[in-house]
Design an enzyme around this catalytic site. Structure first.
Site, PDB file in Angstrom:
ATOM      1  N   ARG A  52       0.902  -1.140   0.131  1.00  0.00           N
ATOM      2  CA  ARG A  52      -0.116  -0.041  -0.017  1.00  0.00           C
ATOM      3  C   ARG A  52       0.754   1.462   0.045  1.00  0.00           C
ATOM      4  O   ARG A  52       0.627   2.258  -0.668  1.00  0.00           O
ATOM      5  CB  ARG A  52      -0.944  -0.046   1.208  1.00  0.00           C
ATOM      6  CG  ARG A  52      -2.068   1.296   1.494  1.00  0.00           C
ATOM      7  CD  ARG A  52      -2.715   0.973   2.722  1.00  0.00           C
ATOM      8  NE  ARG A  52      -2.963  -0.224   2.625  1.00  0.00           N
ATOM      9  CZ  ARG A  52      -4.085  -0.703   2.050  1.00  0.00           C
ATOM     10  NH1 ARG A  52      -4.842   0.080   1.558  1.00  0.00           N
ATOM     11  NH2 ARG A  52      -4.537  -1.776   2.260  1.00  0.00           N
ATOM     12  N   THR A  53       1.760   1.358   0.953  1.00  0.00           N
ATOM     13  CA  THR A  53       2.738   2.601   1.058  1.00  0.00           C
ATOM     14  C   THR A  53       3.444   2.766  -0.326  1.00  0.00           C
ATOM     15  O   THR A  53       3.565   3.773  -0.595  1.00  0.00           O
ATOM     16  CB  THR A  53       3.628   2.358   2.061  1.00  0.00           C
ATOM     17  OG1 THR A  53       2.741   2.229   3.439  1.00  0.00           O
ATOM     18  CG2 THR A  53       4.426   3.674   2.258  1.00  0.00           C
ATOM     19  N   LYS A  81      24.373  -9.086  -0.827  1.00  0.00           N
ATOM     20  CA  LYS A  81      25.648  -9.050  -1.151  1.00  0.00           C
ATOM     21  C   LYS A  81      26.501  -8.168  -0.040  1.00  0.00           C
ATOM     22  O   LYS A  81      27.806  -7.906  -0.008  1.00  0.00           O
ATOM     23  CB  LYS A  81      26.259  -8.331  -2.320  1.00  0.00           C
ATOM     24  CG  LYS A  81      25.621  -9.290  -3.532  1.00  0.00           C
ATOM     25  CD  LYS A  81      26.157  -8.683  -4.909  1.00  0.00           C
ATOM     26  CE  LYS A  81      25.242  -9.343  -6.116  1.00  0.00           C
ATOM     27  NZ  LYS A  81      25.496  -8.655  -7.436  1.00  0.00           N
ATOM     28  N   ARG A 102      11.707   2.263   2.941  1.00  0.00           N
ATOM     29  CA  ARG A 102      11.063   1.381   4.187  1.00  0.00           C
ATOM     30  C   ARG A 102      11.876   0.262   4.486  1.00  0.00           C
ATOM     31  O   ARG A 102      12.671  -0.286   3.709  1.00  0.00           O
ATOM     32  CB  ARG A 102       9.964   0.630   3.395  1.00  0.00           C
ATOM     33  CG  ARG A 102       9.081  -0.275   4.492  1.00  0.00           C
ATOM     34  CD  ARG A 102       8.173   0.305   5.132  1.00  0.00           C
ATOM     35  NE  ARG A 102       7.170  -0.429   5.865  1.00  0.00           N
ATOM     36  CZ  ARG A 102       5.873  -0.211   6.203  1.00  0.00           C
ATOM     37  NH1 ARG A 102       5.524   0.922   5.772  1.00  0.00           N
ATOM     38  NH2 ARG A 102       5.271  -0.893   6.809  1.00  0.00           N
ATOM     39  N   HIS A 130       6.710   6.671  10.755  1.00  0.00           N
ATOM     40  CA  HIS A 130       6.292   6.518   9.422  1.00  0.00           C
ATOM     41  C   HIS A 130       5.509   7.915   9.075  1.00  0.00           C
ATOM     42  O   HIS A 130       4.027   8.047   9.185  1.00  0.00           O
ATOM     43  CB  HIS A 130       5.096   5.468   9.488  1.00  0.00           C
ATOM     44  CG  HIS A 130       4.549   4.861   8.222  1.00  0.00           C
ATOM     45  ND1 HIS A 130       4.910   5.276   7.183  1.00  0.00           N
ATOM     46  CD2 HIS A 130       3.502   4.017   7.918  1.00  0.00           C
ATOM     47  CE1 HIS A 130       4.481   4.797   6.067  1.00  0.00           C
ATOM     48  NE2 HIS A 130       3.595   3.990   6.590  1.00  0.00           N
TER      49      HIS A 130
END
Lengths: 305, 305, 305
Positions: A52-53, A81, A102, A130
């Site tokens: 959604r974000t 890596k 995120r 957030h």
């Protein structure tokens, strides 16, 4: 000097009000903004999935005429890596004009912002910040009620671990005459730090209650969050309590006619789908607000007029 | 007759010089190129993740005004249904104007190029070829030193398995008066084939050494690569040797003032982050060069003027 | 009132003919359509991977000048947080103008279409419907034969589980004078329901046979599908039968000179690659038709003239 958005408190109240005003202008006149970010690129670096974000950011950039690239799983990134978030951020600065990150680890977006040469937006870091969710909530309240002050705001559900509620309390407490009604089971009350540092220190009026039904009649805003089974010490308590915090048409009977019901989504069952068509259900309009406030934010950080 | 780029030797020295010249023109006048690939599509078919390389190709295509589609995990592709690389390449030719393919298996991009009806770029196949990395390295050296001839090039780290170093030696040895200093632990010296087929056959001057510190003063270029723990026969050797091949400010004390330090990235710890702000550290500028040389390559293969 | 495409029977024969005509116009005049969906966004919500179908939709949208966002693995979507398909569809309606959904569960796209506020296209739901594949097949037949009526259509392989064949029979049986030759091992004959509900009820002429070679001479169309090992009761039957349903140059000797060979792809070995360059092999041209019919469909559902 580039600007980032890591924590909602990086923004002054004036800046938040400007972002909200800009978002409302975008809603009124979308055609004006369709080419504002032409030739610009947004990188969505999602070290954990949050569809959604991510889609909200991506649609925001597309509606500004820009492009999007990135990754949305840690295992498909160079992280596997052993590359540091700082190196990834600096590298991606060569490919994009702005980054939305995120990350499951608290502080990762802050680290990224220090090495990136382009603006970094925190799109959620662990249980921490957030800020674009909080901006979304503020724009939604502004759209639904016409103001951000002089409101009785009910927050219901898991108030202990729910970061969106803590941020909302922090942001709303900067506006005059806001009163909070904190509705949760005993086990999931807001943490002491929220009570002392945000509410009491700022002299904000609030009450705590375990009853959604008792709280309902006075509310202008009802911000619902999920009560997760794993938060309870024992199954018995969960089963006994969970229904109390599920919003049903029945519980809405005593609500104000112009109550605004918000939810950060995704929901599981904490709001009955029977409420979706009630005009007071704002959570899908809230999704739209999320896109528009992110458009405003991207414009601000890219310094596009 | 379509052109592909599978191996750096597919290109003549003249073509490489043209690509470098084109990339430098893009750097000077990016606005001229913003719409050159309008209505064109790049497919990035990454059968193994390589975020940096993928994002470099994607940003290159976006900065030319084109679009991008593809996949970046074998399991999300038709490969899981048993489709051959050849069939996938032919199918994707219906959806895109040019393909960049990364594959864990040597030779897969070559097979793809034979069935695709659009140009195919090898974006790395196993430990084999990775021609756009080599082009990136050449452009970086050209930008940093102003020339590709008459240079002392140090290659440090894992020279046995590091394909980027082998390709760089091959490509640089085509320019006059280039001398190589090959710096590695005994166990990770360049393979015999590189020594005989690339260096000795072409009469290229080179020396081998185990000491980065001794080599340092004479170098114009220092190309760092990672020394991976798993390359050593025993842990003791690894522990004893690894620090010798980590670049630190201390080891740079005897370096030329205009040394250019390159690294294909991602790095783990083989270059101390204390060096990042040294003007001789070129590895993030190298990332930018990677984007611009890929823009030049896309233009060439699509025959866009 | 928005239109969705969940099942091929959602479209009248007239509408299908219109879509085919539109697709043919796009093929003739692609430059006319390059900006038709400017500022529009397609969401590809793929709860299971299907690279070919996804890239076909995405390239279709790009060739109309639109943008694309979405996800292509359930685990990278909000689904992992327990969100319903209905909520996801409603949410994504805030981010995109049209949705293409692939889902392993039958009926999921229908559920999505009821909550989405934008058109939903079923891009395949379990073993159920896949209407854009059927449209692709119809356009391919129209392009190859110049008509959709008066044809002998051979369907070969797994006719029991192969949904594309059932849909094709359903769609083709709406055109006059179409005759079917159903070629399969005994174990994989078309289900009784297809025989009674589609063929016999509509008075469609058909025959069933186990021999591809005997059927070959009369066919105008040969629609190949894969015979999967796991469909057989025992290994012996599979080994004994599988070669009978693999198309080889040898089996083509008795075919009409203007036979059209179709396959929904991906293939494994059911069509020998020796046939790929035979002008009767249409399956890669079929991939192109898939893109063009999806362009026509997107235009129709978005009501773009």
């Amino acid at each position: 000097m580039k600007r980032d958005l890591i924590d909602i408190t990086d923004l002054t109240v004036e800046e938040i009000d400007e972002l909200i005003a800009k978002a409302e202008d975008i809603i009124e006149h979308p055609e004006v903004y369709r080419e504002k970010c032409r030739y610009k690129k947004l990188a969505t670096l999602f070290y954990e999935p949050s569809t959604r974000t991510r889609l909200s950011f991506e649609s925001a950039m597309y509606e500004l005429g820009g492009q999007v690239l990135g990754f949305h799983e840690a295992q498909s990134s160079s992280a596997t890596k052993g590359e540091s978030v700082a190196d990834t951020a600096r590298t991606v600065s060569c490919f994009a004009d702005i980054i939305a990150m995120r990350h499951p680890k608290e502080g990762a977006p802050l680290v990224a912002s220090m090495k990136a040469t382009v603006p970094v937006i925190n799109a959620g870091d662990g249980g921490h910040h957030h800020p674009t969710q909080t901006l979304t909530d503020l724009l939604t309240i502004k759209r639904e009620k016409g103001r951000l002050d002089s409101l009785v705001v009910g927050c219901c559900g898991d108030l202990k671990f729910g970061r969106t509620v803590h941020s909302l309390i922090g942001a709303m407490s900067r506006y005059p005459n806001v009163r909070f009604v904190l509705i949760s089971p005993e086990e999931l009350r807001v943490p002491e730090s929220v009570r002392t540092d945000l509410l009491e220190k700022n002299g904000i009026d609030y009450e705590e209650t375990t009853s959604l039904e008792e709280a309902m009649p006075q509310l202008d805003i009802l911000y619902m969050t999920r009560v997760q089974r794993e938060r309870f010490f024992n199954e018995d308590d969960y089963v006994r309590l969970k229904d109390s915090y599920i919003l049903t048409p029945d519980k809405l009977r005593t609500a104000k006619w112009d109550l605004a019901i918000l939810h950060p989504l995704p929901r599981v069952n904490e709001i009955s789908i029977a409420i979706d068509d009630d005009p007071r259900a704002c959570y899908f309009r809230q999704v739209l607000c999320g896109k528009f406030i992110r458009m405003a934010l991207i414009l601000k950080l890219l310094e596009v007029e």
